[in-house]
Design a protein around this motif. Structure first.
Motif, PDB file in Angstrom:
ATOM      1  N   GLU A 161       0.825  -1.208   0.000  1.00  0.00           N
ATOM      2  CA  GLU A 161       0.000   0.000   0.000  1.00  0.00           C
ATOM      3  C   GLU A 161       0.865   1.266   0.000  1.00  0.00           C
ATOM      4  O   GLU A 161       0.595   2.207  -0.733  1.00  0.00           O
ATOM      5  CB  GLU A 161      -0.892   0.000   1.225  1.00  0.00           C
ATOM      6  N   LYS A 162       1.892   1.203   0.792  1.00  0.00           N
ATOM      7  CA  LYS A 162       2.822   2.328   0.914  1.00  0.00           C
ATOM      8  C   LYS A 162       3.364   2.745  -0.462  1.00  0.00           C
ATOM      9  O   LYS A 162       3.458   3.911  -0.779  1.00  0.00           O
ATOM     10  CB  LYS A 162       4.006   1.903   1.786  1.00  0.00           C
ATOM     11  N   LYS A 163       3.715   1.716  -1.247  1.00  0.00           N
ATOM     12  CA  LYS A 163       4.320   1.973  -2.544  1.00  0.00           C
ATOM     13  C   LYS A 163       3.405   2.816  -3.423  1.00  0.00           C
ATOM     14  O   LYS A 163       3.837   3.784  -4.042  1.00  0.00           O
ATOM     15  CB  LYS A 163       4.634   0.647  -3.228  1.00  0.00           C
ATOM     16  N   LYS A 164       2.136   2.440  -3.431  1.00  0.00           N
ATOM     17  CA  LYS A 164       1.162   3.163  -4.249  1.00  0.00           C
ATOM     18  C   LYS A 164       1.130   4.635  -3.855  1.00  0.00           C
ATOM     19  O   LYS A 164       1.129   5.516  -4.694  1.00  0.00           O
ATOM     20  CB  LYS A 164      -0.228   2.555  -4.042  1.00  0.00           C
ATOM     21  N   GLU A 165       1.121   4.829  -2.573  1.00  0.00           N
ATOM     22  CA  GLU A 165       0.957   6.176  -2.057  1.00  0.00           C
ATOM     23  C   GLU A 165       2.181   7.050  -2.371  1.00  0.00           C
ATOM     24  O   GLU A 165       2.062   8.226  -2.679  1.00  0.00           O
ATOM     25  CB  GLU A 165       0.766   6.037  -0.545  1.00  0.00           C
ATOM     26  N   THR A 166       3.373   6.431  -2.321  1.00  0.00           N
ATOM     27  CA  THR A 166       4.581   7.228  -2.498  1.00  0.00           C
ATOM     28  C   THR A 166       4.978   7.389  -3.965  1.00  0.00           C
ATOM     29  O   THR A 166       5.771   8.234  -4.292  1.00  0.00           O
ATOM     30  CB  THR A 166       5.767   6.595  -1.743  1.00  0.00           C
ATOM     31  N   MET A 167       4.471   6.521  -4.829  1.00  0.00           N
ATOM     32  CA  MET A 167       4.832   6.639  -6.234  1.00  0.00           C
ATOM     33  C   MET A 167       3.591   6.738  -7.094  1.00  0.00           C
ATOM     34  O   MET A 167       3.152   5.757  -7.677  1.00  0.00           O
ATOM     35  CB  MET A 167       5.660   5.422  -6.664  1.00  0.00           C
ATOM     36  N   PRO A 168       3.000   7.918  -7.155  1.00  0.00           N
ATOM     37  CA  PRO A 168       1.797   8.056  -7.970  1.00  0.00           C
ATOM     38  C   PRO A 168       2.098   7.718  -9.416  1.00  0.00           C
ATOM     39  O   PRO A 168       3.172   8.071  -9.913  1.00  0.00           O
ATOM     40  CB  PRO A 168       1.430   9.536  -7.804  1.00  0.00           C
ATOM     41  N   TYR A 185      13.617  -0.555   5.629  1.00  0.00           N
ATOM     42  CA  TYR A 185      12.658   0.399   6.214  1.00  0.00           C
ATOM     43  C   TYR A 185      11.311   0.472   5.504  1.00  0.00           C
ATOM     44  O   TYR A 185      10.421   1.191   5.960  1.00  0.00           O
ATOM     45  CB  TYR A 185      13.278   1.795   6.252  1.00  0.00           C
ATOM     46  N   GLY A 186      11.170  -0.204   4.370  1.00  0.00           N
ATOM     47  CA  GLY A 186       9.905  -0.122   3.619  1.00  0.00           C
ATOM     48  C   GLY A 186      10.107   0.586   2.297  1.00  0.00           C
ATOM     49  O   GLY A 186      11.023   1.379   2.130  1.00  0.00           O
ATOM     50  N   GLU A 187       9.196   0.259   1.364  1.00  0.00           N
ATOM     51  CA  GLU A 187       9.333   0.751  -0.010  1.00  0.00           C
ATOM     52  C   GLU A 187       9.110   2.252  -0.111  1.00  0.00           C
ATOM     53  O   GLU A 187       7.977   2.725  -0.070  1.00  0.00           O
ATOM     54  CB  GLU A 187       8.314   0.053  -0.908  1.00  0.00           C
ATOM     55  N   LYS A 218      10.338  13.475   4.059  1.00  0.00           N
ATOM     56  CA  LYS A 218       9.265  13.179   5.020  1.00  0.00           C
ATOM     57  C   LYS A 218       9.007  11.677   5.042  1.00  0.00           C
ATOM     58  O   LYS A 218       8.915  11.064   6.110  1.00  0.00           O
ATOM     59  CB  LYS A 218       7.976  13.907   4.600  1.00  0.00           C
ATOM     60  N   LEU A 219       8.918  11.090   3.863  1.00  0.00           N
ATOM     61  CA  LEU A 219       8.660   9.655   3.763  1.00  0.00           C
ATOM     62  C   LEU A 219       9.832   8.849   4.308  1.00  0.00           C
ATOM     63  O   LEU A 219       9.650   7.815   4.957  1.00  0.00           O
ATOM     64  CB  LEU A 219       8.411   9.270   2.297  1.00  0.00           C
ATOM     65  N   VAL A 220      11.039   9.327   4.032  1.00  0.00           N
ATOM     66  CA  VAL A 220      12.241   8.631   4.485  1.00  0.00           C
ATOM     67  C   VAL A 220      12.302   8.606   6.014  1.00  0.00           C
ATOM     68  O   VAL A 220      12.491   7.554   6.627  1.00  0.00           O
ATOM     69  CB  VAL A 220      13.512   9.299   3.898  1.00  0.00           C
ATOM     70  N   ARG A 221      12.105   9.772   6.634  1.00  0.00           N
ATOM     71  CA  ARG A 221      12.191   9.841   8.100  1.00  0.00           C
ATOM     72  C   ARG A 221      11.093   9.008   8.742  1.00  0.00           C
ATOM     73  O   ARG A 221      11.324   8.309   9.734  1.00  0.00           O
ATOM     74  CB  ARG A 221      12.073  11.298   8.561  1.00  0.00           C
ATOM     75  N   GLN A 222       9.928   9.072   8.137  1.00  0.00           N
ATOM     76  CA  GLN A 222       8.798   8.296   8.642  1.00  0.00           C
ATOM     77  C   GLN A 222       9.107   6.797   8.555  1.00  0.00           C
ATOM     78  O   GLN A 222       8.943   6.070   9.523  1.00  0.00           O
ATOM     79  CB  GLN A 222       7.602   8.605   7.747  1.00  0.00           C
ATOM     80  N   ALA A 223       9.586   6.379   7.388  1.00  0.00           N
ATOM     81  CA  ALA A 223       9.892   4.960   7.208  1.00  0.00           C
ATOM     82  C   ALA A 223      10.969   4.506   8.176  1.00  0.00           C
ATOM     83  O   ALA A 223      10.940   3.388   8.695  1.00  0.00           O
ATOM     84  CB  ALA A 223      10.338   4.714   5.756  1.00  0.00           C
ATOM     85  N   MET A 224      11.921   5.381   8.467  1.00  0.00           N
ATOM     86  CA  MET A 224      13.027   5.006   9.355  1.00  0.00           C
ATOM     87  C   MET A 224      12.639   5.089  10.827  1.00  0.00           C
ATOM     88  O   MET A 224      13.411   4.688  11.695  1.00  0.00           O
ATOM     89  CB  MET A 224      14.236   5.921   9.099  1.00  0.00           C
ATOM     90  N   GLY A 225      11.478   5.651  11.098  1.00  0.00           N
ATOM     91  CA  GLY A 225      11.065   5.790  12.488  1.00  0.00           C
ATOM     92  C   GLY A 225      11.738   6.951  13.178  1.00  0.00           C
ATOM     93  O   GLY A 225      11.923   6.960  14.400  1.00  0.00           O
ATOM     94  N   LEU A 226      12.112   7.960  12.402  1.00  0.00           N
ATOM     95  CA  LEU A 226      12.774   9.126  12.987  1.00  0.00           C
ATOM     96  C   LEU A 226      11.776  10.251  13.288  1.00  0.00           C
ATOM     97  O   LEU A 226      12.182  11.371  13.546  1.00  0.00           O
ATOM     98  CB  LEU A 226      13.876   9.632  12.053  1.00  0.00           C
ATOM     99  N   ASN A 227      10.498   9.943  13.187  1.00  0.00           N
ATOM    100  CA  ASN A 227       9.474  10.942  13.516  1.00  0.00           C
ATOM    101  C   ASN A 227       8.979  10.695  14.948  1.00  0.00           C
ATOM    102  O   ASN A 227       8.102   9.873  15.164  1.00  0.00           O
ATOM    103  CB  ASN A 227       8.331  10.893  12.508  1.00  0.00           C
TER     104      ASN A 227
END
Ligand code: TRP
Length: 341
Positions: free
Chosen positions: A2-9, A177-179, A330-339
């Motif tokens: 699901e993540k992939k769809k959202e991050t790569m329109p 960390y996720g796609e 934003k996506l990178v930090r979120q995926a890494m758990g840095l938020n």
């Protein structure tokens, strides 16, 4: 998934490439890289970057950096790169690149970095300055690319290994960390890259080779004439329709780039009939080359004289590049758990 769809329109086809601000652009760059960029800016979302930070790995003295950066900008714009269409920006204006570089450094292994061909070459060339920036050059390059989640990277063969490493780092990130980061691939419109032969009959025009065998966009008319007139020829063919030696074939190759078809055809006929006069051919090539280069050179100088315009280009480019970089980070930090909040 699901993540992939959202991050790569779908439909967001991003192109990214970097240009080192070292040396003057030449005819080989023009027909190789720049013409590709100019075509791409109409078809894709393009980010073209002046790699000023990369140049610090080998050129720590920054006295001439600004002038070199402005020149690269002016030369590319004079060749048709349109800062209204593409984001044309400086690497150092996108601070998040340094952050992503740090994260990707945790996924880059010393062994693989040491094996990189360009690193080994540079160690040989600058044995007194083998710094960590040089070792991690491909990591910074990967950050440049994936910070825009670029899919296509128009680069030549010499950058293939760096691109391969960018794919490796993007994949490691995604596994850990996720796609988030798409895999970048080389791109050049599936057509054969135009080869621009050097004037001394050996190989193609390039920055590092003999400057007398290379036509620069900054060369004055007389310099162009002199370089062309000095190219090697011989007494001419003695048998009709014979195969051309390399150095003669190169002169024809250059002529095909800058002269009209009828002119090339005339000299081909003369060659095949053994009536060719190389002196005349070179004079013709010199004039056609001057007529090709002079307007570009003058345009470069006009742009360089307009610092206000160049500042606006950089600001506009930085704004576009930062918008794209911030979205990715934003996506990178979120995926890494840095938020944390
Ligand atoms: N390393 C590239 C070169 O030497 C320049 C570069 C820096 C680059 N960052 C990039 C190229 C990102 C493509 C994508 O020419």
């Amino acid at each position: 998934m699901e993540k992939k769809k959202e991050t790569m329109p779908p439909g967001r086809q991003v192109v990214m490439s970097g240009i080192r601000p070292t040396g003057f652009l030449h005819l080989g760059n023009y027909f190789g890289a720049i013409q590709n960029y100019v075509k791409m800016q109409d078809d894709f979302e393009c980010y073209f970057m002046v790699a000023d930070l990369h140049s610090l790995t080998t050129h720590p003295d920054t006295k001439e950096l600004k002038q070199n950066v402005l020149r690269v900008l002016a030369e590319n714009i004079a060749c048709g790169l349109d800062p209204e269409k593409a984001a044309f920006y400086c690497q150092s204006h996108v601070h998040e690149t340094a952050e992503l570089y740090l994260y990707l450094n945790m996924m880059a292994y010393k062994g693989e970095l040491e094996k990189t061909t360009t690193f080994k070459d540079k160690v040989r060339q600058h044995p007194q300055n083998v710094n960590a920036g040089l070792l991690t050059y491909p990591v910074l390059q990967a950050a440049d690319i994936v910070i825009h989640r670029a899919k296509y990277v128009p680069v030549g063969k010499d950058q293939e290994q760096h691109l391969e490493m960018a794919r490796t780092f993007a994949n490691r990130f995604n596994h850990r960390y996720g796609e988030v980061l798409p895999e970048p691939t080389a791109f050049n419109y599936n057509r054969q890259l135009i080869k621009v032969p050097s004037l001394d009959g050996t190989g193609k025009m390039s920055k590092s080779e003999n400057p007398n065998a290379t036509i620069y966009l900054a060369d004055e008319d007389d310099v162009i004439r002199k370089k062309v007139m000095k190219t090697k020829t011989d007494a001419g063919p003695t048998q009709q329709n014979s195969v051309k030696p390399d150095y003669i074939d190169n002169i024809f190759g250059l002529m095909k780039l800058v002269s009209v078809n009828d002119v090339v055809a005339k000299f081909e006929d003369d060659y095949n009939a053994c009536t060719i006069r190389y002196g005349d051919m070179k004079k013709q090539l010199a004039e056609d080359m001057v007529n090709f280069i002079a307007p570009i050179r003058n345009k470069v100088n006009d742009i360089l004289n307009n610092e206000k315009y160049l500042k606006e280009v950089m600001e506009k480019g930085a704004a576009k590049a930062n918008a794209s970089a911030n979205a990715t980070m934003k996506l990178v930090r979120q995926a890494m758990g840095l938020n944390y909040y």
